[in-house]
Structures are given as C-alpha cells and as structure tokens.
Design a protein around this motif. Structure first.
Motif, PDB file in Angstrom:
ATOM      1  N   LEU A 219     -27.717  -3.810 -21.839  1.00 33.65           N
ATOM      2  CA  LEU A 219     -26.984  -4.703 -20.934  1.00 33.65           C
ATOM      3  C   LEU A 219     -27.226  -4.331 -19.480  1.00 33.65           C
ATOM      4  N   LEU A 220     -27.251  -3.017 -19.199  1.00 36.96           N
ATOM      5  CA  LEU A 220     -27.498  -2.596 -17.818  1.00 36.96           C
ATOM      6  C   LEU A 220     -28.893  -3.010 -17.350  1.00 36.96           C
ATOM      7  N   LEU A 221     -29.872  -2.857 -18.211  1.00 36.15           N
ATOM      8  CA  LEU A 221     -31.243  -3.198 -17.844  1.00 36.15           C
ATOM      9  C   LEU A 221     -31.474  -4.700 -17.797  1.00 36.15           C
ATOM     10  N   THR A 222     -30.530  -5.460 -18.334  1.00 34.26           N
ATOM     11  CA  THR A 222     -30.648  -6.918 -18.243  1.00 34.26           C
ATOM     12  C   THR A 222     -30.453  -7.400 -16.810  1.00 34.26           C
ATOM     13  N   VAL A 223     -29.637  -6.675 -16.027  1.00 33.84           N
ATOM     14  CA  VAL A 223     -29.342  -7.088 -14.637  1.00 33.84           C
ATOM     15  C   VAL A 223     -30.596  -7.126 -13.786  1.00 33.84           C
ATOM     16  N   PRO A 224     -31.389  -6.032 -13.701  1.00 32.54           N
ATOM     17  CA  PRO A 224     -32.618  -6.126 -12.891  1.00 32.54           C
ATOM     18  C   PRO A 224     -33.620  -7.121 -13.453  1.00 32.54           C
ATOM     19  N   THR A 225     -33.599  -7.309 -14.756  1.00 27.51           N
ATOM     20  CA  THR A 225     -34.514  -8.295 -15.344  1.00 27.51           C
ATOM     21  C   THR A 225     -34.179  -9.698 -14.855  1.00 27.51           C
ATOM     22  N   ILE A 226     -32.886 -10.010 -14.809  1.00 31.47           N
ATOM     23  CA  ILE A 226     -32.462 -11.334 -14.329  1.00 31.47           C
ATOM     24  C   ILE A 226     -32.784 -11.491 -12.846  1.00 31.47           C
ATOM     25  N   ALA A 227     -32.490 -10.429 -12.073  1.00 30.14           N
ATOM     26  CA  ALA A 227     -32.703 -10.505 -10.620  1.00 30.14           C
ATOM     27  C   ALA A 227     -34.176 -10.664 -10.286  1.00 30.14           C
ATOM     28  N   THR A 228     -35.019  -9.826 -10.879  1.00 30.51           N
ATOM     29  CA  THR A 228     -36.452  -9.907 -10.579  1.00 30.51           C
ATOM     30  C   THR A 228     -37.056 -11.196 -11.114  1.00 30.51           C
TER      31      THR A 228
ATOM     32  N   GLY B 188     -28.707  -4.790  -4.137  1.00 28.95           N
ATOM     33  CA  GLY B 188     -27.700  -5.624  -4.799  1.00 28.95           C
ATOM     34  C   GLY B 188     -27.736  -5.457  -6.302  1.00 28.95           C
ATOM     35  N   THR B 189     -28.950  -5.384  -6.849  1.00 26.96           N
ATOM     36  CA  THR B 189     -29.088  -5.185  -8.306  1.00 26.96           C
ATOM     37  C   THR B 189     -28.486  -3.852  -8.737  1.00 26.96           C
ATOM     38  N   ILE B 190     -28.773  -2.802  -7.940  1.00 27.93           N
ATOM     39  CA  ILE B 190     -28.237  -1.472  -8.259  1.00 27.93           C
ATOM     40  C   ILE B 190     -26.717  -1.473  -8.193  1.00 27.93           C
ATOM     41  N   ILE B 191     -26.165  -2.158  -7.179  1.00 28.15           N
ATOM     42  CA  ILE B 191     -24.703  -2.224  -7.049  1.00 28.15           C
ATOM     43  C   ILE B 191     -24.081  -2.903  -8.266  1.00 28.15           C
ATOM     44  N   VAL B 192     -24.694  -3.991  -8.732  1.00 23.43           N
ATOM     45  CA  VAL B 192     -24.181  -4.697  -9.912  1.00 23.43           C
ATOM     46  C   VAL B 192     -24.268  -3.795 -11.140  1.00 23.43           C
ATOM     47  N   MET B 193     -25.372  -3.046 -11.269  1.00 21.24           N
ATOM     48  CA  MET B 193     -25.526  -2.148 -12.407  1.00 21.24           C
ATOM     49  C   MET B 193     -24.471  -1.039 -12.385  1.00 21.24           C
TER      50      MET B 193
END
Length: 305
Positions: free
Chosen positions: A254-263, A287-292
């Motif tokens: 789930l955590l790695l899904t965030v940068p995948t969506i952003a990029t 921003g991606t890191i903050i969300v993670m």
C-alpha cells in the motif's frame, strides 16, 4: 522356513516348538503332510493383516493367538509400524509364525529365556512378555526424538523438524492401535470361555503381560497428548508468523502504491495544470513522501504494522 527350536539348557520339553518364517510352497506341503494342518489354518497363519485376537477351533482342537509387535523404521517406512506374530497350538506342538523382520525378537528371547518353562502356554506367555517390552523400547526412542524436536521447534521452525514430528505422530498412531488391540485380546484370554484354559502359573504370567501392556498403553497415551500439543503449538506459531508476513507485505504494498500513482499521473506526456517549473519533480517527490509518511503513521496508530 521351518526351524525346530529349543531353549538353551532345556532338553526335556513336554512339547515341540517350531519357528516359521518366509513360508514357501514346500513349507506349506510339510505343514499339511507332516503336521496335518488344514488349508484354512494355513491361510490364517500366512495372512499378514490379521489383527490381534484369539481363536479356538473345536473341530481341529487348535488354538490361534495373534499378537502385534513393533517394527523399527526402515528405508521403506520412515516411521514405526507393527506386524503380527502368530502362535498356533495343535496338540503338544507350538508354531510361532512371523516375518523375517521379527526373527531377531524370537532369537533374542530364545537366548535369554528362563529355563523353567514346562508347557507350550507358558512358552507363549514368556515370548509375549519379551516382545511386549519392545513396545516400551520403541516408545522410549520416540520420546527421545520428541524431546529433541521440542528443543528445535522452540527456536526457528524448519520444515525438516516438522516432517520428523509428523513421523513421530504416525508412529504413535500405529503403536497405540496395536497396543490397544493387544490389550483387548489379552483381557479376553482371562475369560475361560475363550477356550484357552490356564493353570495358576499361566494365569499369573498372563497377568504380568497385561500389566506390561497397560503400562505401554499409558505411556503411548501420554506421549500422544504431548506430541499433539507440540504440533498444535508449532502450527499456531507458523500461522502467526504467516499472518505477520502477510501483514507486512500488505502494508508496504500500500505504501509503494502512493509513488506509483504519483509518478504515473505526473509522468503522462501531456500538459498538466499548476506545475510549469523545471523543479516541479522535487515538489512531487516531497509530496509523495509526505503522503507515504502519513499513511505509515496511520497504520502504526491502528496497530496495522
């Protein structure tokens, strides 16, 4: 093979004792012609799947007693099994019938037997006492294996240890079943209606065997319960470890899904609103890191990690 047996130092038998194993066609003909054994009796004594029991044949005036003994693990079976030893009494002749796997039990008994044996029934009971003690040897060996496995399973659980524990459980099942049926058969012998009439000395020997088998029965019951508890505990630990692993993988997926969506979103080859600066990737990454980090904090707060 038919071998006439005697006990060392005892030559005044009032009976004859023949030990039989690896029966072939020639041996069967000898049993039929020399000893007048019927085809039905020969079928009984050659059946490897006979369960422990006692049978008196009023027509031939013969007694057949079947008793299970333990068989140590081999290359074919990596756990304890059991096989029957059969005792056939016809007139004043005793036949012991078994497989080559149990020949050493008869030979050890013959070398160490008490010379004060006066009848074929006493001889049967003396052999039964001897072979019954092999159950206790087998159970002691299994208990030693269980102690070692318990020590191993207290640390990192390995598949090899679990497989060995499964073999111990299998062995206990075989031994427990045979001990229980042996005990039932012996207790039935106490009933004079069974056909095997015993004198006082023979009854005392029968009682001694029953006590030995009862002790083995208690031992196997205790070892079964302990082994089952170890198996349950090991399974619970494995299940808990699996749950922890699945939880860990789920959270990080789930955590790695965030940068995948952003990029994936900002990597589209089209103009996007808001960002028109060469350093926009820095803001997107931050921003991606903050969300993670926020998502990771949420998981920890809710005991999901």
């Amino acid at each position: 093979m038919i071998i006439k047996q005697t006990l060392p130092g005892q030559y005044d038998f009032d009976y004859r004792w023949y030990d039989i194993y690896n029966l072939d066609e020639h041996d069967i003909k000898v049993l039929q012609t020399k000893f007048q054994l019927t085809t039905e009796i020969i079928q009984y004594i050659t059946d490897l799947h006979e369960r422990p029991h006692f049978d008196h044949d009023y027509i031939t005036n013969s007694d057949l007693l079947v008793y299970d003994v333990p068989i140590w693990p081999t290359s074919d079976a990596d756990h304890f099994t059991t096989l029957p030893i059969k005792f056939l009494m016809v007139d004043n002749t005793l036949f012991t019938i078994h497989t080559p796997d149990t020949t050493y039990m008869i030979e050890e008994f013959r070398q160490k037997a008490d010379n004060d044996i006066h009848s074929e029934k006493e001889l049967i009971f003396a052999i039964l006492i001897s072979v019954t003690r092999y159950f206790q040897r087998a159970l002691n060996q299994l208990n030693s294996q269980r102690v070692v496995l318990d020590r191993h399973l207290s640390g990192t659980i390995k598949n090899r240890d679990l497989q060995e524990l499964a073999q111990v459980e299998k062995s206990l099942v075989y031994l427990s079943s045979s001990i229980r049926t042996n005990l039932m058969m012996l207790e039935s012998l106490k009933n004079q209606k069974s056909g095997l009439h015993m004198n006082k000395s023979e009854e005392e020997m029968c009682d001694d065997i029953i006590i030995e088998v009862q002790q083995s029965s208690q031992m196997v019951k205790i070892y079964n319960e302990v082994t089952e508890e170890i198996s349950k505990t090991s399974n619970n630990i494995l299940n808990n470890n699996l749950n922890n692993t699945m939880q860990f993988l789920t959270v990080w997926s789930l955590l790695l899904t965030v940068p995948t969506i952003a990029t994936g979103f900002f990597g589209m080859n089209v103009d996007l609103p808001i960002f028109h600066n060469p350093l926009d990737w820095i803001f997107i990454s931050v921003g991606t890191i903050i969300v993670m980090i926020a998502l990771l904090w949420y998981f920890k707060k809710n005991n999901m990690l």
